[in-house]
Design a protein around this motif. Structure first.
Motif, mmCIF file in Angstrom:
data_model
loop_
_atom_site.group_PDB
_atom_site.id
_atom_site.type_symbol
_atom_site.label_atom_id
_atom_site.label_comp_id
_atom_site.label_asym_id
_atom_site.label_seq_id
_atom_site.Cartn_x
_atom_site.Cartn_y
_atom_site.Cartn_z
ATOM 1 N N PHE A 73 0.761 -1.186 0.011
ATOM 2 C CA PHE A 73 0.095 -0.016 -0.177
ATOM 3 C C PHE A 73 0.814 1.265 0.084
ATOM 4 N N LEU A 74 2.080 1.369 0.748
ATOM 5 C CA LEU A 74 2.714 2.371 0.817
ATOM 6 C C LEU A 74 4.394 1.928 0.899
ATOM 7 N N PRO A 75 4.792 1.878 -0.560
ATOM 8 C CA PRO A 75 6.114 1.619 -0.683
ATOM 9 C C PRO A 75 7.087 2.431 0.256
ATOM 10 N N PRO A 76 7.191 3.527 0.371
ATOM 11 C CA PRO A 76 8.127 4.294 1.165
ATOM 12 C C PRO A 76 8.039 3.780 2.751
ATOM 13 N N LEU A 77 6.849 3.461 3.265
ATOM 14 C CA LEU A 77 6.859 3.143 4.719
ATOM 15 C C LEU A 77 7.549 1.712 4.913
ATOM 16 N N GLY A 78 7.372 0.905 4.071
ATOM 17 C CA GLY A 78 7.917 -0.284 4.101
ATOM 18 C C GLY A 78 9.423 -0.187 4.067
ATOM 19 N N VAL A 79 10.043 0.814 3.127
ATOM 20 C CA VAL A 79 11.606 1.050 3.034
ATOM 21 C C VAL A 79 11.978 1.737 4.339
ATOM 22 N N TYR A 80 10.906 2.635 4.668
ATOM 23 C CA TYR A 80 11.725 3.439 5.998
ATOM 24 C C TYR A 80 11.623 2.002 7.207
ATOM 25 N N ALA A 81 10.902 1.405 7.224
ATOM 26 C CA ALA A 81 10.764 0.130 8.411
ATOM 27 C C ALA A 81 12.193 -0.495 8.611
ATOM 28 N N ILE A 82 12.829 -0.813 7.102
ATOM 29 C CA ILE A 82 13.939 -1.654 7.334
ATOM 30 C C ILE A 82 15.162 -0.685 6.969
ATOM 31 N N ALA A 83 15.147 0.463 6.301
ATOM 32 C CA ALA A 83 16.333 1.358 5.997
ATOM 33 C C ALA A 83 16.178 2.644 6.948
ATOM 34 N N GLY A 84 15.347 3.132 7.624
ATOM 35 C CA GLY A 84 15.323 4.081 8.295
ATOM 36 C C GLY A 84 15.321 5.320 7.099
ATOM 37 N N CYS A 85 15.415 6.542 8.020
ATOM 38 C CA CYS A 85 15.677 7.667 6.964
ATOM 39 C C CYS A 85 17.090 7.785 6.504
ATOM 40 N N GLY A 86 17.093 7.822 5.157
ATOM 41 C CA GLY A 86 18.412 7.984 4.216
ATOM 42 C C GLY A 86 18.208 8.117 2.729
ATOM 43 N N ALA A 87 19.300 7.686 2.191
ATOM 44 C CA ALA A 87 19.195 7.706 0.737
ATOM 45 C C ALA A 87 18.347 6.845 0.159
ATOM 46 N N ASP A 88 18.091 5.503 0.679
ATOM 47 C CA ASP A 88 17.342 4.743 0.003
ATOM 48 C C ASP A 88 15.737 5.132 0.320
ATOM 49 N N LEU A 89 15.478 5.554 1.462
ATOM 50 C CA LEU A 89 14.040 6.039 1.277
ATOM 51 C C LEU A 89 13.650 7.279 0.372
ATOM 52 N N PHE A 90 14.760 8.113 0.256
ATOM 53 C CA PHE A 90 14.489 9.506 -0.612
ATOM 54 C C PHE A 90 14.455 8.816 -2.126
ATOM 55 N N ILE A 91 15.313 7.766 -2.409
ATOM 56 C CA ILE A 91 15.251 7.226 -3.686
ATOM 57 C C ILE A 91 13.681 6.503 -3.852
ATOM 58 N N ASN A 92 13.186 5.833 -3.007
ATOM 59 C CA ASN A 92 11.927 5.104 -3.122
ATOM 60 C C ASN A 92 10.919 6.246 -3.116
ATOM 61 N N ILE A 93 10.929 7.269 -2.532
ATOM 62 C CA ILE A 93 9.846 8.382 -2.705
ATOM 63 C C ILE A 93 9.891 8.712 -4.010
ATOM 64 N N CYS A 94 11.053 9.302 -4.382
ATOM 65 C CA CYS A 94 10.987 9.442 -5.888
ATOM 66 C C CYS A 94 10.578 8.780 -6.765
ATOM 67 N N PHE A 95 11.078 7.265 -6.785
ATOM 68 C CA PHE A 95 10.317 6.409 -7.535
ATOM 69 C C PHE A 95 8.826 6.287 -7.535
#
Length: 96
Positions: free
Chosen positions: A15-37
């Motif tokens: 439902f919310l890909p950035p929320l899943g990324v935040y859960a495993i990676a925290g706040c960082g480059a991977d989260l920013f990239i996922n939000i952009c995607f």
């Protein structure tokens, strides 16, 4: 993470890909990239998020089996994902 946590994480990511990324990676480059995607299109955000989760859980399983993977997964900037959530802190993990 147990199986129930992994299933919950996958459902959140659907439902919310950035929320899943935040859960495993925290706040960082991977989260920013996922939000952009995700802003570019909902489907690319899913691909990126599930790739990160696959690497995360794969590295966790390798660590449980006693295999240490020193190679970096391409396109992942979070050390937490690269290590499968392991390797932080100063407490020595029990063996056996």
């Amino acid at each position: 993470m147990g199986a129930a946590s992994a299933i919950f994480l996958v459902l959140v990511t659907l439902f919310l890909p950035p929320l899943g990324v935040y859960a495993i990676a925290g706040c960082g480059a991977d989260l920013f990239i996922n939000i952009c995607f995700t802003l570019l299109g909902y489907f690319p955000g899913h691909i990126h998020a599930f790739y990160l989760e696959y690497i995360y859980f794969d590295r966790q399983e390798q660590a449980k089996a006693g295999q240490i993977n020193y190679s970096r997964a391409p396109g992942i900037y979070s050390e937490r994902i690269q290590r499968g959530g392991n390797g932080y802190g100063t407490i020595v993990q029990p063996t056996g």
